[in-house]
Design a protein around this motif. Structure first.
Motif, short mmCIF file in Angstrom:
data_model
loop_
_atom_site.label_atom_id
_atom_site.label_comp_id
_atom_site.label_asym_id
_atom_site.label_seq_id
_atom_site.Cartn_x
_atom_site.Cartn_y
_atom_site.Cartn_z
N LEU A 188 28.02 75.66 31.90
CA LEU A 188 29.36 76.23 31.98
C LEU A 188 29.51 77.51 31.15
O LEU A 188 30.41 78.31 31.41
CB LEU A 188 30.39 75.20 31.52
CG LEU A 188 31.86 75.49 31.84
CD1 LEU A 188 32.09 75.53 33.34
CD2 LEU A 188 32.77 74.44 31.20
N VAL A 226 29.87 80.84 32.98
CA VAL A 226 31.16 80.92 33.68
C VAL A 226 32.25 81.30 32.69
O VAL A 226 33.11 82.15 32.98
CB VAL A 226 31.48 79.57 34.35
CG1 VAL A 226 32.82 79.65 35.08
CG2 VAL A 226 30.38 79.17 35.32
N LEU A 239 32.00 85.00 31.82
CA LEU A 239 32.51 85.88 32.87
C LEU A 239 34.03 85.87 32.90
O LEU A 239 34.67 86.93 33.01
CB LEU A 239 31.94 85.46 34.22
CG LEU A 239 32.28 86.38 35.40
CD1 LEU A 239 31.77 87.79 35.15
CD2 LEU A 239 31.70 85.82 36.70
N THR A 240 34.64 84.69 32.80
CA THR A 240 36.11 84.62 32.81
C THR A 240 36.68 85.28 31.56
O THR A 240 37.78 85.85 31.60
CB THR A 240 36.60 83.17 32.90
OG1 THR A 240 36.07 82.41 31.81
CG2 THR A 240 36.16 82.54 34.22
N ASN A 249 25.61 89.12 36.29
CA ASN A 249 26.49 88.15 35.63
C ASN A 249 27.13 87.19 36.64
O ASN A 249 27.27 85.99 36.35
CB ASN A 249 27.58 88.88 34.84
CG ASN A 249 27.10 89.39 33.50
OD1 ASN A 249 27.05 88.66 32.52
ND2 ASN A 249 26.72 90.67 33.45
N ILE A 250 27.50 87.70 37.79
CA ILE A 250 28.07 86.83 38.81
C ILE A 250 27.04 85.83 39.31
O ILE A 250 27.33 84.64 39.50
CB ILE A 250 28.64 87.67 39.98
CG1 ILE A 250 29.88 88.42 39.52
CG2 ILE A 250 28.98 86.78 41.17
CD1 ILE A 250 30.43 89.39 40.55
N ALA A 255 26.51 83.22 36.59
CA ALA A 255 27.67 82.33 36.52
C ALA A 255 27.71 81.39 37.73
O ALA A 255 28.01 80.20 37.59
CB ALA A 255 28.95 83.14 36.45
N ALA A 256 27.40 81.92 38.92
CA ALA A 256 27.40 81.08 40.12
C ALA A 256 26.33 80.00 40.04
O ALA A 256 26.56 78.85 40.42
CB ALA A 256 27.18 81.96 41.36
N LEU A 284 27.51 77.45 37.57
CA LEU A 284 28.58 76.64 38.15
C LEU A 284 28.03 75.62 39.14
O LEU A 284 28.48 74.47 39.17
CB LEU A 284 29.60 77.54 38.84
CG LEU A 284 30.84 76.86 39.42
CD1 LEU A 284 31.63 76.16 38.31
CD2 LEU A 284 31.73 77.87 40.13
#
Length: 327
Positions: A104, A107, A110-111, A274-275, A278-279, A282
């Motif tokens: 996590l 994620v 990134l948020t 980064n996406i 994070a994906a 997740l």
């Protein structure tokens, strides 16, 4: 005195918790003033700021969160331990929690960045400037604490920022507040996200609100799945401990959920990396979450369950929210 308010309304019990919380905050301010007045006050001779701040934080955690939670559970339930979901979970559950926290983190990173880039409308510029100034001050305090090097400062940071925050905040928000909210709101998802929003808001950091909201929801679901307060406590402590350790190794200088407002902009390549990270995190997190949910909601009286049989059996007969949280 135990359970003296057990039959009172949820609103009354929440009022008890709020009263005790405010009393604890005032007591914490008094204790903090006494600590600041002790010899070694940085305003007097320039030394001891690290330990003074941590001493104040330690007292604040106890007085504002832990004691109000324990007293509320004692006064508002005939079974305080079950009200607080104090049940032992097995090693496999801890391993799943460990993996979920790890997956996590990207994620949350990134948020946190996305949250730091939020800009309010022009007519709200004074409010935005005030929030950014507050955020910068809080970030500077965090960075100053994490910048202290040495074994003793590292241990003190772990004890206060990770262990104490994990225990006290989880007993308050997931142990007591979520239990009270679940009495009124039968939908567990609504209750979990509502408490997560309160958990995030009480930190008074607008530019860390979204990542802390997701973290709070994750901690709430851990309690919902495992039926044990120790699952979110462990996750909270681990999350904070990882960020402390990362700051000491130079991998990070601040909490992922406390990214400073106006952080460094990312180019398109960095965005993509980064996406993707994070994906992936997740996706792996969801797999672990499904595994924990399946294991914990299967048959908790079986050896594969998260909570020991005796604890589960007791909880199913005891207080307030256990029926609403089972399956």
């Amino acid at each position: 005195m135990k359970g003296i308010f057990a039959n009172r309304s949820v609103l009354f019990q929440t009022g008890i918790l709020f009263y005790l919380f405010l009393t604890g905050v005032i007591a914490g301010l008094v204790a903090g003033s006494l600590i600041v007045a002790m010899p070694g006050n940085p305003s007097a001779d320039g030394g001891g700021s690290f330990y003074h701040i941590h001493a104040v934080q330690f007292c604040s955690c106890i007085l504002s969160f832990l004691l109000p939670a324990l007293v509320t559970a004692y006064l508002c339930s005939n079974h305080p331990k079950k009200f607080l979901h104090i049940h032992i979970i097995n090693v496999r559950a801890y391993l799943l929690v460990f993996l979920m926290v790890i997956f996590l983190l990207p994620v949350i990173d990134l948020t946190a960045y996305l949250n730091s880039e939020i800009q309010l409308p022009e007519f709200m510029a004074p409010l935005e400037n005030m929030m950014r100034e507050t955020e910068d001050r809080l970030t500077q305090v965090t960075q100053s604490l994490l910048s202290e090097r040495g074994v003793l400062p590292f241990v003190v940071n772990i004890i206060v920022i990770a262990v104490m925050a994990g225990i006290t905040e989880e007993f308050m928000f997931r142990g007591v507040l979520l239990s009270l909210v679940r009495k009124k709101i039968k939908n567990p998802h609504v209750a979990i996200w509502l408490v997560a929003a309160l958990f995030s808001a009480i930190h008074f950091q607008f530019y860390g609100f979204i990542p802390r909201l997701f973290l709070g929801a994750f901690l709430g679901y851990l309690l919902y799945w495992s039926k044990s307060i120790w699952a979110p406590v462990f996750a909270h402590m681990l999350h904070n401990a990882i960020t402390i350790a990362a700051s000491y190794t130079g991998l990070s200088t601040e909490f992922p959920s406390e990214t400073a407002a106006g952080g460094v902009n990312m180019d398109s390549g960095e965005w993509l990396v980064n996406i993707l990270i994070a994906a992936t995190g997740l996706f792996l997190f969801v797999l672990c979450a499904k595994s924990m949910r399946k294991r914990c909601l299967h048959d908790e009286s079986m050896p594969g369950g998260c909570v020991k049989a005796s604890s589960c059996e007791a909880q199913n007969h005891g207080p307030d929210t256990s029926r609403g949280q089972s399956r």
